[in-house]
Enzyme design. Structure first.
Site, PDB file in Angstrom:
ATOM      1  CG  HIS A  46     -66.661  43.989 137.066  1.00 29.74           C
ATOM      2  ND1 HIS A  46     -66.816  42.672 136.647  1.00 29.74           N
ATOM      3  CD2 HIS A  46     -65.554  44.454 136.432  1.00 29.74           C
ATOM      4  CE1 HIS A  46     -65.843  42.358 135.816  1.00 29.74           C
ATOM      5  NE2 HIS A  46     -65.074  43.415 135.655  1.00 29.74           N
ATOM      6  CG  HIS A 101     -68.411  47.036 128.617  1.00 31.56           C
ATOM      7  ND1 HIS A 101     -67.176  47.637 128.458  1.00 31.56           N
ATOM      8  CD2 HIS A 101     -68.171  45.706 128.769  1.00 31.56           C
ATOM      9  CE1 HIS A 101     -66.236  46.708 128.504  1.00 31.56           C
ATOM     10  NE2 HIS A 101     -66.814  45.525 128.692  1.00 31.56           N
TER      11      HIS A 101
END
Length: 181
Positions: free
Chosen positions: A29, A116
């Site tokens: 995620h 990220h």
């Protein structure tokens, strides 16, 4: 499909990249704001605040980027995959979420937003981790992986279950404004 691309890359490179804890594919995620331990009633208020933000945010496009790490090369803490694409929209959404939860008792992050996906934690190798050697090919760069881009359509409020895999449970999925999609 994108989770499979990332998981396949991780499986192919785990032997080269000695990290103790690899993320479960369903745990991939992009964190907009880490909240930590939260009372259930505060979680409801957070969900309401996120719904208000989502109503004014249009879906946007992101894609997988390069592999990198956080921490010193001799002992990196996190192996991650950078996110590229419409980062101005991602950043705007992150700042909106941060501003919405601050009055609920969650302080603003002091570090800059670095979109990220966490792949692994706790480097256990001997010697320095070389970005040039270990991260020569990010997913899609060798022609083997074709899915690298996706449309962000939702904000998801997760609950963490430490010691469990997958660790994250979606407790609220809030669609972004879809009128302009």
């Amino acid at each position: 499909e994108l989770q499979s691309v990332i998981a396949d890359w991780c499986d192919r490179h785990k032997n080269q990249l000695p990290f103790q804890n690899w993320s479960h594919p369903r745990d991939y995620h992009l964190t907009l704001n880490f909240l930590g331990e939260t009372a259930p009633e505060t979680g409801e208020r957070i969900g309401t605040a996120l719904a208000e933000i989502a109503a004014y945010c249009n879906p946007f496009s992101l894609r997988l980027g390069k592999i990198g790490y956080f921490g010193a090369s001799a002992s990196p803490k996190v192996l991650h995959m950078d996110i590229e694409g419409d980062l101005s929209e991602a950043s705007r959404l992150q700042k909106s979420v941060e501003a919405a939860v601050e009055p609920l008792g969650f302080p603003k992050e002091t570090r800059p937003f670095h979109p990220h996906i966490t792949l692994a934690r706790k480097y256990i190798g001997i010697g320095r981790l070389s970005a040039e050697d270990a991260f020569a090919h990010a997913p899609g760069s060798d022609g083997g992986d074709t899915v690298r881009e996706w449309i962000v359509r939702n904000i998801v409020l997760y609950q963490s279950h430490l010691g469990r895999k997958p660790m994250y449970e979606a407790i609220k999925v809030i669609p972004l404004n879809r009128e302009k999609e």
